[in-house]
Design a protein around this motif. Sequence first.
Motif, PDB file in Angstrom:
ATOM      1  N   LEU A   1       8.628  12.356 -11.142  1.00  0.00           N
ATOM      2  CA  LEU A   1       9.934  11.785 -11.462  1.00  0.00           C
ATOM      3  C   LEU A   1       9.902  10.275 -11.253  1.00  0.00           C
ATOM      4  O   LEU A   1       8.982   9.739 -10.641  1.00  0.00           O
ATOM      5  N   HIS A   2      10.911   9.603 -11.757  1.00  0.00           N
ATOM      6  CA  HIS A   2      11.088   8.207 -11.388  1.00  0.00           C
ATOM      7  C   HIS A   2      11.243   8.155  -9.868  1.00  0.00           C
ATOM      8  O   HIS A   2      11.869   9.033  -9.265  1.00  0.00           O
ATOM      9  N   PRO A   3      10.658   7.156  -9.187  1.00  0.00           N
ATOM     10  CA  PRO A   3      10.736   7.113  -7.721  1.00  0.00           C
ATOM     11  C   PRO A   3      12.150   7.216  -7.169  1.00  0.00           C
ATOM     12  O   PRO A   3      12.353   7.797  -6.100  1.00  0.00           O
ATOM     13  N   ARG A   4      13.123   6.676  -7.859  1.00  0.00           N
ATOM     14  CA  ARG A   4      14.503   6.801  -7.371  1.00  0.00           C
ATOM     15  C   ARG A   4      14.941   8.258  -7.353  1.00  0.00           C
ATOM     16  O   ARG A   4      15.569   8.722  -6.388  1.00  0.00           O
ATOM     17  N   LEU A   5      14.635   8.981  -8.428  1.00  0.00           N
ATOM     18  CA  LEU A   5      15.024  10.386  -8.494  1.00  0.00           C
ATOM     19  C   LEU A   5      14.203  11.220  -7.520  1.00  0.00           C
ATOM     20  O   LEU A   5      14.709  12.197  -6.957  1.00  0.00           O
ATOM     21  N   ALA A   6      12.947  10.843  -7.321  1.00  0.00           N
ATOM     22  CA  ALA A   6      12.122  11.552  -6.335  1.00  0.00           C
ATOM     23  C   ALA A   6      12.715  11.395  -4.941  1.00  0.00           C
ATOM     24  O   ALA A   6      12.769  12.354  -4.163  1.00  0.00           O
ATOM     25  N   ARG A   7      13.179  10.194  -4.619  1.00  0.00           N
ATOM     26  CA  ARG A   7      13.819   9.973  -3.321  1.00  0.00           C
ATOM     27  C   ARG A   7      15.079  10.825  -3.183  1.00  0.00           C
ATOM     28  O   ARG A   7      15.332  11.453  -2.146  1.00  0.00           O
ATOM     29  N   ALA A   8      15.891  10.871  -4.259  1.00  0.00           N
ATOM     30  CA  ALA A   8      17.116  11.657  -4.217  1.00  0.00           C
ATOM     31  C   ALA A   8      16.811  13.138  -4.023  1.00  0.00           C
ATOM     32  O   ALA A   8      17.530  13.843  -3.299  1.00  0.00           O
ATOM     33  N   LEU A   9      15.758  13.618  -4.658  1.00  0.00           N
ATOM     34  CA  LEU A   9      15.400  15.032  -4.526  1.00  0.00           C
ATOM     35  C   LEU A   9      14.906  15.338  -3.118  1.00  0.00           C
ATOM     36  O   LEU A   9      15.336  16.322  -2.495  1.00  0.00           O
ATOM     37  N   LEU A  10      14.013  14.508  -2.597  1.00  0.00           N
ATOM     38  CA  LEU A  10      13.450  14.759  -1.271  1.00  0.00           C
ATOM     39  C   LEU A  10      14.511  14.652  -0.180  1.00  0.00           C
ATOM     40  O   LEU A  10      14.672  15.557   0.643  1.00  0.00           O
ATOM     41  N   ASP A  11      15.227  13.532  -0.149  1.00  0.00           N
ATOM     42  CA  ASP A  11      16.206  13.314   0.918  1.00  0.00           C
ATOM     43  C   ASP A  11      17.480  14.118   0.691  1.00  0.00           C
ATOM     44  O   ASP A  11      18.140  14.539   1.648  1.00  0.00           O
ATOM     45  N   GLY A  12      17.834  14.337  -0.569  1.00  0.00           N
ATOM     46  CA  GLY A  12      19.023  15.129  -0.854  1.00  0.00           C
ATOM     47  C   GLY A  12      18.830  16.582  -0.468  1.00  0.00           C
ATOM     48  O   GLY A  12      19.749  17.233   0.054  1.00  0.00           O
ATOM     49  N   ALA A  13      17.624  17.122  -0.730  1.00  0.00           N
ATOM     50  CA  ALA A  13      17.361  18.519  -0.393  1.00  0.00           C
ATOM     51  C   ALA A  13      17.489  18.764   1.100  1.00  0.00           C
ATOM     52  O   ALA A  13      17.898  19.842   1.531  1.00  0.00           O
ATOM     53  N   ALA A  14      17.158  17.758   1.902  1.00  0.00           N
ATOM     54  CA  ALA A  14      17.238  17.912   3.354  1.00  0.00           C
ATOM     55  C   ALA A  14      18.681  18.020   3.839  1.00  0.00           C
ATOM     56  O   ALA A  14      18.932  18.492   4.948  1.00  0.00           O
ATOM     57  N   VAL A  15      19.647  17.607   3.026  1.00  0.00           N
ATOM     58  CA  VAL A  15      21.055  17.618   3.429  1.00  0.00           C
ATOM     59  C   VAL A  15      21.847  18.689   2.681  1.00  0.00           C
ATOM     60  O   VAL A  15      22.566  19.490   3.287  1.00  0.00           O
ATOM     61  N   VAL A  16      21.726  18.733   1.360  1.00  0.00           N
ATOM     62  CA  VAL A  16      22.533  19.654   0.565  1.00  0.00           C
ATOM     63  C   VAL A  16      21.750  20.870   0.105  1.00  0.00           C
ATOM     64  O   VAL A  16      22.310  21.766  -0.539  1.00  0.00           O
TER      65      VAL A  16
ATOM     66  N   ALA B   1       0.844  -1.200   0.000  1.00  0.00           N
ATOM     67  CA  ALA B   1       0.000   0.000   0.000  1.00  0.00           C
ATOM     68  C   ALA B   1       0.878   1.249   0.000  1.00  0.00           C
ATOM     69  O   ALA B   1       1.926   1.290   0.652  1.00  0.00           O
ATOM     70  N   VAL B   2       0.452   2.273  -0.734  1.00  0.00           N
ATOM     71  CA  VAL B   2       1.250   3.486  -0.850  1.00  0.00           C
ATOM     72  C   VAL B   2       1.296   4.220   0.486  1.00  0.00           C
ATOM     73  O   VAL B   2       0.315   4.272   1.239  1.00  0.00           O
ATOM     74  N   THR B   3       2.453   4.788   0.818  1.00  0.00           N
ATOM     75  CA  THR B   3       2.629   5.577   2.028  1.00  0.00           C
ATOM     76  C   THR B   3       2.483   7.059   1.688  1.00  0.00           C
ATOM     77  O   THR B   3       2.430   7.445   0.515  1.00  0.00           O
ATOM     78  N   ASP B   4       2.407   7.887   2.725  1.00  0.00           N
ATOM     79  CA  ASP B   4       2.364   9.337   2.478  1.00  0.00           C
ATOM     80  C   ASP B   4       3.606   9.786   1.725  1.00  0.00           C
ATOM     81  O   ASP B   4       3.530  10.643   0.827  1.00  0.00           O
ATOM     82  N   ARG B   5       4.735   9.203   2.097  1.00  0.00           N
ATOM     83  CA  ARG B   5       5.983   9.528   1.395  1.00  0.00           C
ATOM     84  C   ARG B   5       5.886   9.108  -0.072  1.00  0.00           C
ATOM     85  O   ARG B   5       6.327   9.835  -0.970  1.00  0.00           O
ATOM     86  N   GLY B   6       5.276   7.946  -0.324  1.00  0.00           N
ATOM     87  CA  GLY B   6       5.123   7.481  -1.689  1.00  0.00           C
ATOM     88  C   GLY B   6       4.256   8.420  -2.520  1.00  0.00           C
ATOM     89  O   GLY B   6       4.552   8.676  -3.698  1.00  0.00           O
ATOM     90  N   ARG B   7       3.190   8.943  -1.933  1.00  0.00           N
ATOM     91  CA  ARG B   7       2.331   9.887  -2.656  1.00  0.00           C
ATOM     92  C   ARG B   7       3.090  11.179  -2.964  1.00  0.00           C
ATOM     93  O   ARG B   7       2.931  11.766  -4.039  1.00  0.00           O
ATOM     94  N   ARG B   8       3.915  11.596  -2.033  1.00  0.00           N
ATOM     95  CA  ARG B   8       4.688  12.814  -2.283  1.00  0.00           C
ATOM     96  C   ARG B   8       5.706  12.574  -3.395  1.00  0.00           C
ATOM     97  O   ARG B   8       5.938  13.447  -4.243  1.00  0.00           O
ATOM     98  N   MET B   9       6.305  11.391  -3.400  1.00  0.00           N
ATOM     99  CA  MET B   9       7.262  11.054  -4.460  1.00  0.00           C
ATOM    100  C   MET B   9       6.558  11.005  -5.820  1.00  0.00           C
ATOM    101  O   MET B   9       7.078  11.511  -6.818  1.00  0.00           O
ATOM    102  N   ALA B  10       5.373  10.399  -5.867  1.00  0.00           N
ATOM    103  CA  ALA B  10       4.635  10.308  -7.125  1.00  0.00           C
ATOM    104  C   ALA B  10       4.268  11.695  -7.642  1.00  0.00           C
ATOM    105  O   ALA B  10       4.291  11.944  -8.851  1.00  0.00           O
ATOM    106  N   ALA B  11       3.924  12.602  -6.742  1.00  0.00           N
ATOM    107  CA  ALA B  11       3.486  13.939  -7.150  1.00  0.00           C
ATOM    108  C   ALA B  11       4.605  14.733  -7.817  1.00  0.00           C
ATOM    109  O   ALA B  11       4.339  15.683  -8.565  1.00  0.00           O
ATOM    110  N   LEU B  12       5.861  14.343  -7.584  1.00  0.00           N
ATOM    111  CA  LEU B  12       6.980  15.055  -8.195  1.00  0.00           C
ATOM    112  C   LEU B  12       7.095  14.781  -9.689  1.00  0.00           C
ATOM    113  O   LEU B  12       7.768  15.527 -10.405  1.00  0.00           O
TER     114      LEU B  12
END
Length: 817
Positions: free
Chosen positions: A418-433, A405-416
Amino acid sequence: MPELPDLPVRPALAEIADTLAADGTAVLVAPPGTGKTTLVPLALAATVEGRVVVAEPRRLAARAAAARMASLLGEQVGETVGYSVRGDRRVGRGTRIEVVTSGLLVRRLQNDPELAGVDVVMLDECHERHLDADLLLALLLDARGGLRPDLRVLATSATVAADRLAVLLGGSGGRASVLEVRGRAYPVDFAYVPPLKDERIEAQVARATRTALAETAGDILVFLPGAAEIRRTTERLSGLRDVDVVPLHGRLSANTQDIALRPGTRRRIVLSTAVAESSLTVPGVRAVVDSGLSRVPRIDHRRGLSGLATVRVSAAVAEQRAGRAGREAPGRTWRCWPENQHATLPAYPEPEIRTADLTRLALELACWGTADGQALAWWDPPPAGGLAAGREVLRALGAVDADGAVTDRGRRMAALGLHPRLARALLDGAAVVGAQRAAEVVALLDDDTLAPTTDLVAAIQALRRDRPARWRREVDRLARLVDGPRSEFDDPAYVAALAYPERLARRRAPGSASYLMAGGTAVTLPPRSGIADAEWLAVAVAGRDPGRSEGRIRLAATADEDLARRAAPNLLGTRDEVDWIEGDVVVRRVTRLGAIVLSERPLRDPDRALVAAALRRGLGATGLDLLRWTADATALRQRLDFLHRTLGAPWPPVDDEALLAAADTWLGPELATARRRTDLERIDAGQALRRLLPWPEAARLDELAPERLEVPSGSNIRLDYAADPPVLAVKVQEVFGWAATPRLADGRAAVLLHLLSPAQRPIAVTADLASFWHTGWPRVRAELRGRYPKHAWPEDPTTVPAHRGTARGINRGSSAS
């Protein structure tokens, strides 16, 4: 509405609108250039109050279709006709027709399953079988079956392979109507241009293009698989006088694309990818040069590599490409393959859903509420293996839970978008860099053709310096979608590792160009990459070249172990490993990042069960010859094998496969105490094998399959059970007196007698001694009497006592004459 152009689809516009109004769904089959993409939406908009949405498989086609329709109305794009593609939208309050990409309409449908305000959806170019288009069709049919039964859906195709499409659109109500419009095509002549020896495709295409330039008038449309081939072909065509060489592919800027779609002031050679096959009309074309190749997405689940593969086009695609030469006048097509190979082309292109990475599709299905997609009606259902692999990636990214089942994080990734891998990199990467730095890397990973070098860091620096418009716009768009601190921490390798943690790689040996990725795949760094001395790499793009066992790194950044641990904590693990490695048991405590060993140390007191299991694997890998097989042990195994073949149960099979499967039974005590290879080498295989003897039947072993057989002379001769049937090699004089062949296993099997001369040389082989004495012995006797005159050679050996030596002591009267 102004007067529409007199194109082939025009007479059918009323019928199309009426059919759609009456049935709700329809299929329109019309070749490229008939006006289906532009005239049909204009006609439909005049029959409904709501909006007409046209879904195109490509951004370039969406923009071009909107521009053409707007020009027919004498308006600017964004008035009655607008478009929406990722990163670019031109729509106004009065927009009645909106052209969108299939992927964007999937996102819109996810956010609003009712598609409020939309009366008609036209799915253009369905025959191209793009992944987003297949998914969109399935979701639209599901929405229409529930929330929007009044939604009208028109599917268009340039081929007549519309039967399955009509059944899907018809749903439970039966088959949708199929309307066919024939194009006004002029005749097209064909020429075939086989490659010369060792000729690259760019050289072959350039050669054919120069021929077309000399032998035809008008513009030339050249089909090539990708942007790289377009660039190299452009270089080979440089220096042509009074001719413009114009590229056309999806990665170009909008202005550059528009140049190819407008008539030129001079003769043109348009070098295009598949975008010009059916979705676009390139004016002025009189000749086509077809490379016969296309670039399609492929995924190698075993190696964890995905990307684009170059494949032969299908016969249907080749026909569409050739048809471009005959849209406005008689034309010619040069095909860059031998004519006798044309019949071997596949009939239709392979649907993308069968071969592509399905991670993004899996996320969209989870957002729709059907993780496996089985509740949907598909043109071709997604392969179970590919979908399962996609869901596994989503679980690792936190986009879906354990149940899929999709998580809230998954819905946010889909809304971007992007491919889910790139969505993860954007979300988690932005929090650091920070959002800007993360967006820069993600924009490059999403369009790696922008990278001028293998070095990711150098590529980012070059893009920051040159600021190409396409990359800059995408960076700004992505940065606005996420939150992140203002940070001076600039680490493209970290962002890339967030997208592809299993591609973190460590050099396999000092100075080597070969790396092992955390996912277990070996990859090679190309020469002169600029990062050759790196111990660790964050690999962003890797592919597999034909004929190579290892993958090839195309884009990567220098990393280190600390970065790997931070970017991929879910791949870290420490465990005790007991395994058979390089010919012996290895016992160690290992910390790994996926397949990469970070540290290891020996274990002093390993689990005995794990050691025994490793020893069993060693036996399986090395073979039973690892044990000590004496002559007696080998003979026992052969006797048991004979009884199993002859009598069956309860006598056990003793072939390698059976013995390895039953290792716990006959080797259990030894495996329980052994610790290493040398312990296995000391095991007496014969003694262990006796544990397999069936009781009480085992008491008859020597009776049923004796190790030795007593012959009439009194000798005990060893039987050879390695042969089938068992062999008794014995001097012929020692079996005088035997009237028939001895039998084993309660008479089930006759012994094969190898009868020998006094010099131990074979003279006869028989399993029927009685017949041999009667028919074969006279000839053999004659030869033996001449060769061994001191020995007795009776006429009837069954009546003479057996003996071991010469004729001395034997009644010579019985052996005379």
